[in-house]
Design an enzyme around this catalytic site. Sequence first.
Site, PDB file in Angstrom:
ATOM      1  N   HIS A   1       2.618   6.114  -2.207  1.00 29.80           N
ATOM      2  CA  HIS A   1       3.682   7.110  -2.090  1.00 29.80           C
ATOM      3  C   HIS A   1       4.811   6.954  -3.101  1.00 29.80           C
ATOM      4  O   HIS A   1       5.510   7.913  -3.401  1.00 29.80           O
ATOM      5  CB  HIS A   1       4.274   7.079  -0.676  1.00 29.80           C
ATOM      6  CG  HIS A   1       3.249   7.311   0.378  1.00 29.80           C
ATOM      7  ND1 HIS A   1       2.599   8.510   0.544  1.00 29.80           N
ATOM      8  CD2 HIS A   1       2.740   6.483   1.317  1.00 29.80           C
ATOM      9  CE1 HIS A   1       1.740   8.420   1.557  1.00 29.80           C
ATOM     10  NE2 HIS A   1       1.806   7.197   2.029  1.00 29.80           N
TER      11      HIS A   1
ATOM     12  N   ARG B   1       0.834  -1.198   0.000  1.00 31.06           N
ATOM     13  CA  ARG B   1       0.000   0.000   0.000  1.00 31.06           C
ATOM     14  C   ARG B   1       0.870   1.249   0.000  1.00 31.06           C
ATOM     15  O   ARG B   1       0.607   2.208  -0.716  1.00 31.06           O
ATOM     16  CB  ARG B   1      -0.921  -0.005   1.211  1.00 31.06           C
ATOM     17  CG  ARG B   1      -1.734   1.261   1.382  1.00 31.06           C
ATOM     18  CD  ARG B   1      -1.219   2.009   2.630  1.00 31.06           C
ATOM     19  NE  ARG B   1      -1.963   3.233   2.810  1.00 31.06           N
ATOM     20  CZ  ARG B   1      -1.403   4.435   2.810  1.00 31.06           C
ATOM     21  NH1 ARG B   1      -0.114   4.573   2.648  1.00 31.06           N
ATOM     22  NH2 ARG B   1      -2.124   5.501   2.988  1.00 31.06           N
TER      23      ARG B   1
END
Length: 115
Positions: A81, A76
């Site tokens: 990011h 994730r």
Amino acid sequence: MPSREWQLRVQDILNSAIAIQNRTQGYTYEQFCDDETVNKATLYDFVIIGEAAIYIPSTLKEKYPDIPWRMMADMRNVMAHEYFQIRLRTVWEGVEMDIPLLIEQLNELIKHENL
């Protein structure tokens, strides 16, 4: 205090894993790559899986150490990011190998925890 109970987060992980499996069923890697709607929806479900995994209590993670809690959270983080590092081949390998096993593991957890 968490905004969502861990039991619901486990169900969120399972629902997203099932959605990935259903969405990609019958696809080849090439079809997956060519279908931007499907691969982006799959990435989104992986983000949900990882976000929910972050909030699972450590006691439950310790009780079910074979479930890849950390890997889900790490994936994730990359998707959210470090999106430029996403490799569809790696995502596809997760779809083919990891998602079916994760569904089995979560169904066992749900059965043993009476959810």
